[in-house]
Design an enzyme around this catalytic site. Structure first.
Site, mmCIF file in Angstrom:
data_model
loop_
_atom_site.group_PDB
_atom_site.id
_atom_site.type_symbol
_atom_site.label_atom_id
_atom_site.label_comp_id
_atom_site.label_asym_id
_atom_site.label_seq_id
_atom_site.Cartn_x
_atom_site.Cartn_y
_atom_site.Cartn_z
ATOM 1 N N ASP A 1 -6.451 -2.334 -2.949
ATOM 2 C CA ASP A 1 -5.485 -1.499 -3.650
ATOM 3 C C ASP A 1 -4.980 -2.223 -4.888
ATOM 4 O O ASP A 1 -4.863 -1.646 -5.975
ATOM 5 C CB ASP A 1 -4.298 -1.171 -2.737
ATOM 6 C CG ASP A 1 -4.727 -0.565 -1.411
ATOM 7 O OD1 ASP A 1 -5.673 -1.093 -0.798
ATOM 8 O OD2 ASP A 1 -4.102 0.409 -0.965
ATOM 9 N N GLU B 1 -1.627 9.122 -1.320
ATOM 10 C CA GLU B 1 -2.623 8.226 -0.748
ATOM 11 C C GLU B 1 -3.998 8.870 -0.709
ATOM 12 O O GLU B 1 -5.009 8.216 -0.940
ATOM 13 C CB GLU B 1 -2.198 7.829 0.667
ATOM 14 C CG GLU B 1 -3.182 6.941 1.389
ATOM 15 C CD GLU B 1 -2.675 6.508 2.749
ATOM 16 O OE1 GLU B 1 -3.143 5.465 3.233
ATOM 17 O OE2 GLU B 1 -1.815 7.197 3.329
ATOM 18 N N TRP C 1 -12.339 -5.414 -1.051
ATOM 19 C CA TRP C 1 -11.038 -5.939 -0.654
ATOM 20 C C TRP C 1 -11.000 -7.457 -0.935
ATOM 21 O O TRP C 1 -10.195 -7.926 -1.724
ATOM 22 C CB TRP C 1 -10.766 -5.625 0.806
ATOM 23 C CG TRP C 1 -10.115 -4.285 1.017
ATOM 24 C CD1 TRP C 1 -8.840 -4.047 1.417
ATOM 25 C CD2 TRP C 1 -10.710 -2.986 0.840
ATOM 26 N NE1 TRP C 1 -8.590 -2.684 1.478
ATOM 27 C CE2 TRP C 1 -9.723 -2.016 1.135
ATOM 28 C CE3 TRP C 1 -11.976 -2.542 0.447
ATOM 29 C CZ2 TRP C 1 -9.959 -0.646 1.061
ATOM 30 C CZ3 TRP C 1 -12.222 -1.176 0.359
ATOM 31 C CH2 TRP C 1 -11.216 -0.243 0.667
ATOM 32 N N GLU D 1 3.870 0.040 7.629
ATOM 33 C CA GLU D 1 2.738 -0.703 7.085
ATOM 34 C C GLU D 1 3.246 -1.603 5.975
ATOM 35 O O GLU D 1 3.561 -2.755 6.212
ATOM 36 C CB GLU D 1 1.641 0.258 6.592
ATOM 37 C CG GLU D 1 0.328 -0.426 6.340
ATOM 38 C CD GLU D 1 -0.844 0.559 6.305
ATOM 39 O OE1 GLU D 1 -1.918 0.127 5.903
ATOM 40 O OE2 GLU D 1 -0.666 1.737 6.686
ATOM 41 N N ASP E 1 0.822 -1.203 0.000
ATOM 42 C CA ASP E 1 0.000 0.000 0.000
ATOM 43 C C ASP E 1 0.857 1.255 0.000
ATOM 44 O O ASP E 1 0.484 2.272 -0.566
ATOM 45 C CB ASP E 1 -0.922 0.016 1.213
ATOM 46 C CG ASP E 1 -0.131 -0.093 2.509
ATOM 47 O OD1 ASP E 1 0.826 -0.890 2.562
ATOM 48 O OD2 ASP E 1 -0.459 0.611 3.476
#
Length: 912
Positions: free
Chosen positions: A499, A756, A551, A492, A486
């Site tokens: 994504d 982002e 997702w 992270e 991401d």
């Protein structure tokens, strides 16, 4: 190359095995072979092929020494042809040749390549896992007390070695190696290979990749040393935003497994494998972590530790940690590599020995620093950031990731520090406590990413749109690193499913991501639970919960994308049961066919601006979309009963969607841009309401002065839906928009990657919350697919697979006077460019052999269409010219064409 392109001969090129060029160490027992075709002649196509294979290239010319001869096969197929010769042997190189015949059955050209198998069977291995003997070992010196960056890190990386004698000069030597952690292999003092951070990151409980290295040229007769450095990596370092170490997911210490196989001219073999005879000591690297950074002290370096020495000192016996291999698999895609080196564009001194350097581009990788004539023990600190705040590094958005590398000089001469077991996301670096004056030539940025072959190019007449494409491409480079992450800078760096699925189409325009995504799909499927639920991320660490709508649907969308884009039927077949299980999981928990997410959670249209799309509307739309894909996949796989069942289910979900969220005037519940986009893109509306819904969508955009409100999900659909429903003017207005929120707004404020969030930084509010504010995050760059597919015009028809039938639809509009794109598709080179001049539109296209194309040219006058300066009707390769709603369509055989016609009248572009 030029002669081959212009030659009328049909010629194969771009040979691949398992979607890789000359793979060393493939693990597939039945690898698939592919080639592309080119010819300077229109209408060229393959009618037959023959594949021959042998263990030596010279044997390809000897029929008696062939391992496999397919014989002449009457087929136009050149894509993923499975090996159906004899069973492959481990650790063997196979050379293969393909010869082709054209559409007239005349002989074409030939081309050859090779692949090499890895260790195909568990009993091929004799190595065991070795690591540090922490039971019998006195404690290591901790990193320096004045290194606050070192406090969360554990013991130094392993420095392993094994000396051995070789009785004769090898004719062949291969090293098969992997690590629980990340490693760097070495033989006789030389680093082996160019892979970075091997073995990469997979769901280690299910699959741990090993790499194959050709070391024939470095293993010599006499004394030799096999060595490796092993650091924590994803195995036991920090991963994700979980404050705990990865040890809680995988293991608590790094380990190494290696097997060197040496072959001699007389047919004998010697194996040197990891065992209890190996020794270990810590070295100059005091600690290394992917998120935190690397700390090295050159004073602790032992010269020659990895070379042949009479009596290496300070080494201690290793511990045999495990005699079971575990879930080893051969690496199936290209590794992470350094793909380029960027110079500094500016150096700013901010104090004594402290400098801020600017590389001019937000990248992912590390800094290589050169130090001249330093005294021993001088400590240099490098910190990394994507943006500046009042001339200083903006570090708040890194959260817990320290992204700090520390080097203590050994003293004397020139020293080079380049950390090898970490990576950072940065445009700027602070070099603190540098001895002497830092020159621009002393600092370089080393760019790291999974080395997916770059296959696409787009450009147009608008510099801002070109910068947008550059930002998209750099975001893809930085975030396709082991997994599709991401973001690459903060704590992270996870493989978020939504994504990846919304960006997959764009990613495939820029690069060949077939093997990359097929490999990552294993991680995605490994995370599915017994009830059919996927996880939000893959590999499934940090978050242990059911995936959200859009997702989890990646588990359905990506296999289908691999089929449509690359013709990868094997990936679709291997994923099909999991795809069905996901849809059945949703249906089971939502019997009224409205996905209300009773068992999980939902992010909605993540990071949308100023609006809220109803989450159950979004979820139900994706439920329908995934169900339709499952029905289509079942048909492709020959499962007719399943196809019929899921078409009926899709129809029922569609009816439930309309009943719950669509009103009789064509409005969609919530009234958001994303709501309309989902309903239109997924074909969920009754035909009688489509025009009204498009009108409501357009009205919402217009009332906002041509600005968007979409988040991750909606943005991918925004321009395609508008263009496909007659509002290309609005799509272009959004593309050219430079006010907030827009792509142009971030570019106007210096963005060199996709942000982002639309409001990562704004004139009115400054930086968004540091809790979640990456400046390199590809999701909102999903418009790249539209740049290639509609602005330039390279697409494929709805029934086409792997660009077998091109749909070339150049879309003049906005401020553009020309646009062009080219792609190296699975079948060959495709190009489309258009320009406007003197009331004419000119379109130049290339269609590869074996493919056909539908060229849609926007013109009000059918009779004005010419090809290469003559009326198009009847021209060689022009199969048909037909009138269409917005102009004309030309059906083309393969070849290169220049088509011109009277230009359409276009709306005046919005003022700049």
């Amino acid at each position: 190359m030029t002669d081959a392109v212009n030659s009328p001969l049909l010629h194969p090129y771009g040979l691949q095995t398992e979607q890789r060029t000359e793979p060393l160490g493939t693990g597939e027992p039945h690898p698939r072979l592919s080639w592309k075709l080119r010819s300077g002649r229109r209408g060229a196509a393959q009618s037959a092929y023959r594949i021959t294979a042998a263990e030596r290239p010279t044997d390809l010319d000897d029929p008696l020494r062939l391992v496999w001869d397919s014989g002449r096969r009457e087929s136009g197929d050149a894509l993923l042809v499975p090996w159906d010769g004899p069973a492959l042997r481990s650790a063997t190189r196979y050379h293969w040749r393909v010869e082709v015949w054209d559409e007239t059955s005349a002989p074409g050209g030939t081309a050859q390549s090779w692949f090499e198998t890895g260790l195909l069977h568990p009993d091929d291995w004799s190595a065991v896992w070795v690591g540090r003997d922490v039971v019998n070992l006195p404690p290591f010196d901790p990193p320096q007390d004045d290194d606050p960056e070192a406090s969360p890190l554990q013991s130094p990386p392993l420095q392993l070695r094994r000396s051995f004698d070789v009785r004769a000069q090898p004719v062949r030597a291969r090293l098969y190696a992997t690590a629980r952690g990340v490693y760097e292999p070495r033989v006789n003092g030389l680093r082996i290979g160019d892979a970075e951070l091997p073995p990469g990151w997979t769901e280690y409980h299910q699959r741990l990749q090993y790499q194959t290295y050709d070391v024939t040229d470095v293993v010599t007769k006499g004394h030799n040393v096999l060595a490796a450095i092993v650091a924590d990596g994803w195995w036991c370092g920090y991963i994700g935003f979980d404050p705990r170490r990865a040890a809680l997911h995988y293991g608590n210490s790094p380990a190494f497994l290696g097997q060197l196989v040496i072959d001699f001219a007389d047919g004998s073999r010697q194996i040197v494998a990891t065992d209890a005879e190996w020794v270990e000591q810590p070295g100059a690297i005091r600690s290394a972590d992917l998120l935190m950074g690397q700390i090295a002290d050159a004073r602790r370096h032992t010269p020659g530790w990895d070379r042949v020495t009479l009596a290496p000192t300070g080494f201690r016996p290793v511990a045999v940690l495990d005699t079971e291999l575990g879930p080893l698999v051969a690496e199936p895609d290209n590794p992470i590599r350094v793909t380029r080196t960027l110079p500094v564009v500016a150096v700013h001194q901010r104090g004594p020995g402290r400098y801020i350097v600017d590389f001019g581009q937000n990248v992912v990788g590390r800094v290589r620093l050169t130090i001249h004539n330093a005294m021993p023990g001088q400590r240099i600190v490098m910190r990394h950031a994507e943006v500046l705040n009042d001339g200083e590094l903006y570090l708040d958005n890194l959260r817990r990731a320290q992204a700090t590398d520390v080097y203590t000089t050994g003293g004397g001469g020139t020293e080079v520090f380049e950390p090898q077991f970490t990576f950072h996301g940065f445009r700027y670096a602070e070099v603190d406590q540098y001895p002497g004056e830092l020159e621009a030539g002393d600092v370089e940025a080393r760019v790291l990413h999974s080395d997916t072959p770059w296959t696409g190019h787009f450009e147009c007449s608008d510099p801002t749109v070109n910068q947008l494409q550059s930002n998209i491409a750099w975001g893809q480079r930085g975030n396709f690193l082991a997994v599709p992450t991401d973001c690459p800078q903060r704590d992270e760096r996870l493989g978020w499913l939504a994504d990846a699925q919304i960006f997959a189409a764009t990613a495939s325009r820029n690069a060949d991501v077939s093997a990359f995504f097929a490999r990552w799909m294993h991680d995605l499927l490994d995370g599915q639970d017994s009830d059919g639920a996927f996880r939000d991320i893959a590999p499934a660490v940090t978050l242990d919960r059911e995936a959200a709508p859009a997702w989890g649907d990646a588990g359905v969308i990506i296999p289908w994308h691999l089929w449509r884009t690359y013709g990868d039927l094997r990936a679709l077949d291997r994923s099909f049961d999991a795809m069905v299980a996901w849809v059945e999981h949703i249906r089971r928990h939502n019997p009224d066919l409205r996905w209300r997410n009773r068992t999980g959670h939902s992010y909605g249209d993540w990071l949308q601006v100023g609006v809220t799309t109803p989450r159950d509307l979004l979820a139900t739309a994706y439920f329908a979309h995934s169900t339709k894909i499952v029905a289509d996949a079942a048909e492709v796989l020959g499962r007719s009963d399943a196809s019929a069942h899921y078409r009926d289910l899709y129809a029922a979900i569609r009816s439930a969607f309309v009943e719950s969220y669509v009103h009789q005037d064509g409005t969609v519940e919530g009234g958001t841009q994303t709501g309309y986009l989902l309903a239109l893109a997924f074909q969920l509306l009754p035909e009688r309401l489509v025009e009204a819904a498009v009108g409501h969508l357009a009205a919402d955009i217009e009332k906002r002065n041509s600005t968007l409100t979409t988040g991750f999900v909606g943005t991918a659909l925004l321009c395609p839906v508008l263009a496909d429903h007659g509002r290309a003017d609005l799509a272009y207005a959004l593309l050219h928009q430079q006010e907030y929120p827009s792509w142009g707004y971030s570019i106007r404020h210096g963005a060199t990657t996709i942000w982002e969030r639309w409001d990562g930084w704004t004139d009115h509010s400054g930086f968004q919350s540091a809790a979640m504010n990456s400046f390199n995050h590809y999701s909102l760059g999903s418009v790249g697919d539209w740049l290639f597919g509609r602005v330039a015009g390279i697409d494929q028809t709805s029934t086409s697979v792997a660009y077998s039938e091109l749909l070339l639809r150049p879309l003049p509009g906005g401020r553009l006077t020309w646009a062009r794109a080219e792609q190296e598709t699975a079948r060959g080179h495709v190009a489309c460019e258009w320009s406007l001049a003197n009331d004419l539109i000119t379109v130049i296209v290339t269609v590869p052999p074996g493919a056909t194309a539908v060229l849609a040219i926007p013109t009000p006058e059918l009779s004005s269409i010419q090809e290469s300066g003559e009326p198009a009707v009847g021209r060689p390769g022009v199969l048909r010219v037909e009138k269409a709603r917005d102009g004309a369509t030309l059906r083309l055989a393969s070849g290169h064409y220049t088509v011109s016609a009277t230009a359409p009248e276009l709306p005046s572009p919005a003022p700049q």
